[in-house]
Write a protein that holds these residues in place. Structure first.
Motif, PDB file in Angstrom:
ATOM      1  N   ARG A  23      -5.047 -14.038   4.648  1.00  0.00           N
ATOM      2  CA  ARG A  23      -5.003 -12.730   3.995  1.00  0.00           C
ATOM      3  C   ARG A  23      -5.814 -12.759   2.705  1.00  0.00           C
ATOM      4  O   ARG A  23      -5.914 -13.784   2.037  1.00  0.00           O
ATOM      5  CB  ARG A  23      -3.545 -12.367   3.706  1.00  0.00           C
ATOM      6  CG  ARG A  23      -3.310 -10.996   3.113  1.00  0.00           C
ATOM      7  CD  ARG A  23      -1.837 -10.612   3.282  1.00  0.00           C
ATOM      8  NE  ARG A  23      -0.952 -11.564   2.654  1.00  0.00           N
ATOM      9  CZ  ARG A  23      -0.497 -11.462   1.400  1.00  0.00           C
ATOM     10  NH1 ARG A  23      -0.871 -10.436   0.655  1.00  0.00           N
ATOM     11  NH2 ARG A  23       0.322 -12.350   0.894  1.00  0.00           N
ATOM     12  N   LEU A  73     -15.903  -3.149   7.590  1.00  0.00           N
ATOM     13  CA  LEU A  73     -14.871  -4.158   7.784  1.00  0.00           C
ATOM     14  C   LEU A  73     -15.427  -5.447   8.371  1.00  0.00           C
ATOM     15  O   LEU A  73     -15.074  -6.547   7.924  1.00  0.00           O
ATOM     16  CB  LEU A  73     -13.762  -3.598   8.692  1.00  0.00           C
ATOM     17  CG  LEU A  73     -12.613  -4.543   9.033  1.00  0.00           C
ATOM     18  CD1 LEU A  73     -11.933  -5.069   7.773  1.00  0.00           C
ATOM     19  CD2 LEU A  73     -11.587  -3.836   9.929  1.00  0.00           C
ATOM     20  N   LYS A 108      -5.963  -6.432  10.166  1.00  0.00           N
ATOM     21  CA  LYS A 108      -5.229  -5.358   9.498  1.00  0.00           C
ATOM     22  C   LYS A 108      -5.849  -5.067   8.136  1.00  0.00           C
ATOM     23  O   LYS A 108      -6.318  -5.979   7.454  1.00  0.00           O
ATOM     24  CB  LYS A 108      -3.757  -5.737   9.311  1.00  0.00           C
ATOM     25  CG  LYS A 108      -2.979  -5.871  10.610  1.00  0.00           C
ATOM     26  CD  LYS A 108      -1.526  -6.220  10.338  1.00  0.00           C
ATOM     27  CE  LYS A 108      -0.729  -6.339  11.630  1.00  0.00           C
ATOM     28  NZ  LYS A 108       0.693  -6.678  11.369  1.00  0.00           N
ATOM     29  N   VAL A 109      -5.847  -3.791   7.790  1.00  0.00           N
ATOM     30  CA  VAL A 109      -6.234  -3.362   6.446  1.00  0.00           C
ATOM     31  C   VAL A 109      -5.034  -2.634   5.867  1.00  0.00           C
ATOM     32  O   VAL A 109      -4.541  -1.669   6.466  1.00  0.00           O
ATOM     33  CB  VAL A 109      -7.469  -2.437   6.458  1.00  0.00           C
ATOM     34  CG1 VAL A 109      -7.805  -1.982   5.031  1.00  0.00           C
ATOM     35  CG2 VAL A 109      -8.672  -3.135   7.083  1.00  0.00           C
ATOM     36  N   ASN A 110      -4.561  -3.133   4.744  1.00  0.00           N
ATOM     37  CA  ASN A 110      -3.352  -2.556   4.117  1.00  0.00           C
ATOM     38  C   ASN A 110      -2.177  -2.526   5.090  1.00  0.00           C
ATOM     39  O   ASN A 110      -1.481  -1.531   5.236  1.00  0.00           O
ATOM     40  CB  ASN A 110      -3.646  -1.157   3.564  1.00  0.00           C
ATOM     41  CG  ASN A 110      -4.684  -1.190   2.452  1.00  0.00           C
ATOM     42  OD1 ASN A 110      -4.768  -2.153   1.713  1.00  0.00           O
ATOM     43  ND2 ASN A 110      -5.482  -0.139   2.362  1.00  0.00           N
ATOM     44  N   ARG A 151       0.830  -1.196   0.000  1.00  0.00           N
ATOM     45  CA  ARG A 151       0.000   0.000   0.000  1.00  0.00           C
ATOM     46  C   ARG A 151       0.868   1.251   0.000  1.00  0.00           C
ATOM     47  O   ARG A 151       0.593   2.221  -0.728  1.00  0.00           O
ATOM     48  CB  ARG A 151      -0.935   0.005   1.221  1.00  0.00           C
ATOM     49  CG  ARG A 151      -1.780   1.271   1.370  1.00  0.00           C
ATOM     50  CD  ARG A 151      -2.625   1.532   0.137  1.00  0.00           C
ATOM     51  NE  ARG A 151      -3.424   2.742   0.274  1.00  0.00           N
ATOM     52  CZ  ARG A 151      -4.054   3.334  -0.742  1.00  0.00           C
ATOM     53  NH1 ARG A 151      -3.984   2.820  -1.960  1.00  0.00           N
ATOM     54  NH2 ARG A 151      -4.759   4.430  -0.535  1.00  0.00           N
ATOM     55  N   ASP A 159      -8.166  -2.785  -1.246  1.00  0.00           N
ATOM     56  CA  ASP A 159      -7.700  -3.004   0.127  1.00  0.00           C
ATOM     57  C   ASP A 159      -7.285  -4.456   0.342  1.00  0.00           C
ATOM     58  O   ASP A 159      -7.921  -5.390  -0.157  1.00  0.00           O
ATOM     59  CB  ASP A 159      -8.798  -2.664   1.135  1.00  0.00           C
ATOM     60  CG  ASP A 159      -8.970  -1.172   1.347  1.00  0.00           C
ATOM     61  OD1 ASP A 159      -8.100  -0.404   0.897  1.00  0.00           O
ATOM     62  OD2 ASP A 159      -9.967  -0.769   1.981  1.00  0.00           O
ATOM     63  N   THR A 160      -6.228  -4.638   1.110  1.00  0.00           N
ATOM     64  CA  THR A 160      -5.784  -5.965   1.529  1.00  0.00           C
ATOM     65  C   THR A 160      -6.133  -6.158   2.992  1.00  0.00           C
ATOM     66  O   THR A 160      -5.821  -5.303   3.825  1.00  0.00           O
ATOM     67  CB  THR A 160      -4.267  -6.130   1.326  1.00  0.00           C
ATOM     68  OG1 THR A 160      -3.974  -6.054  -0.075  1.00  0.00           O
ATOM     69  CG2 THR A 160      -3.782  -7.470   1.858  1.00  0.00           C
ATOM     70  N   LEU A 161      -6.801  -7.255   3.296  1.00  0.00           N
ATOM     71  CA  LEU A 161      -7.235  -7.556   4.659  1.00  0.00           C
ATOM     72  C   LEU A 161      -6.490  -8.777   5.178  1.00  0.00           C
ATOM     73  O   LEU A 161      -6.232  -9.721   4.416  1.00  0.00           O
ATOM     74  CB  LEU A 161      -8.739  -7.863   4.712  1.00  0.00           C
ATOM     75  CG  LEU A 161      -9.755  -6.719   4.652  1.00  0.00           C
ATOM     76  CD1 LEU A 161      -9.671  -5.977   3.331  1.00  0.00           C
ATOM     77  CD2 LEU A 161     -11.160  -7.255   4.850  1.00  0.00           C
ATOM     78  N   CYS A 188     -14.234  -0.315   3.963  1.00  0.00           N
ATOM     79  CA  CYS A 188     -13.248  -0.892   3.047  1.00  0.00           C
ATOM     80  C   CYS A 188     -13.473  -0.363   1.634  1.00  0.00           C
ATOM     81  O   CYS A 188     -14.562   0.103   1.293  1.00  0.00           O
ATOM     82  CB  CYS A 188     -13.367  -2.417   3.053  1.00  0.00           C
ATOM     83  SG  CYS A 188     -12.956  -3.176   4.640  1.00  0.00           S
ATOM     84  N   LYS A 210      -7.568  -9.925  -0.624  1.00  0.00           N
ATOM     85  CA  LYS A 210      -7.593  -8.599  -1.235  1.00  0.00           C
ATOM     86  C   LYS A 210      -8.912  -8.377  -1.962  1.00  0.00           C
ATOM     87  O   LYS A 210      -9.401  -9.273  -2.659  1.00  0.00           O
ATOM     88  CB  LYS A 210      -6.434  -8.444  -2.229  1.00  0.00           C
ATOM     89  CG  LYS A 210      -6.368  -7.064  -2.881  1.00  0.00           C
ATOM     90  CD  LYS A 210      -5.135  -6.923  -3.761  1.00  0.00           C
ATOM     91  CE  LYS A 210      -5.054  -5.530  -4.370  1.00  0.00           C
ATOM     92  NZ  LYS A 210      -3.840  -5.345  -5.193  1.00  0.00           N
TER      93      LYS A 210
END
Length: 258
Positions: free
Chosen positions: A235, A184, A209-211, A41, A226-228, A222, A237
């Motif tokens: 994990r 989220l 976690k986000v990003n 990110r 975004d990567t979660l 979100c 995306k």
């Protein structure tokens, strides 16, 4: 300035300001600027802020083409970038693999325990019993002197050529689903097939976690891209938000990493 900010979240403004400072330094001093390791990110933000700037360019490298964490190298347009400019060191961890099973969190936790910043380390990779990691060259001597154990396990470090870095074998699957909102807790519940009641305390306790940044608000909105990550669940995306269905639900496409 506001035109730059409007494309990002408010909590990213501090990092944007830092990137602008890096750019100005390169512009005014006609000399390159090497950063610490950035997550994907942060790399996106640097690329967006630098953009198609005529006088300042940016390149990224983390030891191999497929690394997740990379250092950014900002440089004047006349400069010829070389791999050596990124100042990276690859270490292989030698340990009693017959008796010990190392995991990512064990390795990273022990390195952080030496008082070093996460930003000084790149990717950590595993293949069978082989464990390797990339670090900033400026801390390599410190690690050689001080990094001798992970937990209670004794280890040794062996420096390797970057060409020997383990190739990533991370697999992913595509998931298409619909959600009532982009909150989220709603997104996480849909991706990992767990109830909102179960995911909400995980978010509130900083396990989501986000990003690559902990988010403790269940109502966090979100966005596409975004990567979660949820500790213990993996994990994913948000690859694409395809608009709304007739039932007023968001159709989203997810890349879920195994």
């Amino acid at each position: 300035m506001e035109n730059i900010y409007q494309h990002f979240r408010k909590d990213e403004r501090h990092f944007i300001d830092q990137v602008l400072e890096w750019k100005e330094t390169v512009e005014h001093h006609y000399s390159p600027k090497l950063t610490d390791f950035l997550d994907p990110r942060e790399q996106e933000i640097v690329s967006s802020v630098i953009g198609e700037h005529l006088d300042v360019k940016v390149a990224f490298f983390g030891g191999a083409e497929d690394t997740e964490r990379k250092r950014a190298f900002l440089y004047p347009d006349y400069y010829q970038v070389e791999q050596e400019d990124f100042k990276l060191t690859l270490f292989e961890i030698q340990y009693a693999s017959k008796f010990i099973q190392l995991q990512h969190r064990h390795v990273l936790g022990s390195m952080m325990g030496l008082g070093l910043k996460r930003a000084k380390f790149g990717d950590i990779r595993f293949h069978d019993d082989v464990v390797q990691f990339i670090c900033a060259a400026e801390i390599s001597d410190y690690l050689k002197v001080n990094f001798h154990e992970i937990g209670k396990a004794k280890i040794n470090l062996k420096e390797r050529s970057l060409t020997e870095f383990i190739v990533s074998n991370e697999e992913k699957q595509e998931l298409v689903t619909t959600v009532a909102s982009m909150r989220l807790d709603v997104i996480g519940s849909a991706i990992y097939n767990i109830s909102r009641q179960k995911i909400q305390p995980l978010i509130e306790n900083g396990l989501v976690k986000v990003n690559w940044k902990p988010v403790e608000e269940t109502s966090f909105e979100c966005r596409e891209g975004d990567t979660l990550s949820i500790r213990g669940f993996g994990r994913s995306k948000i690859t694409s938000v395809e608009g709304k269905t007739k039932k007023d639900r968001y159709k989203i496409i997810i890349s879920k990493y195994k």
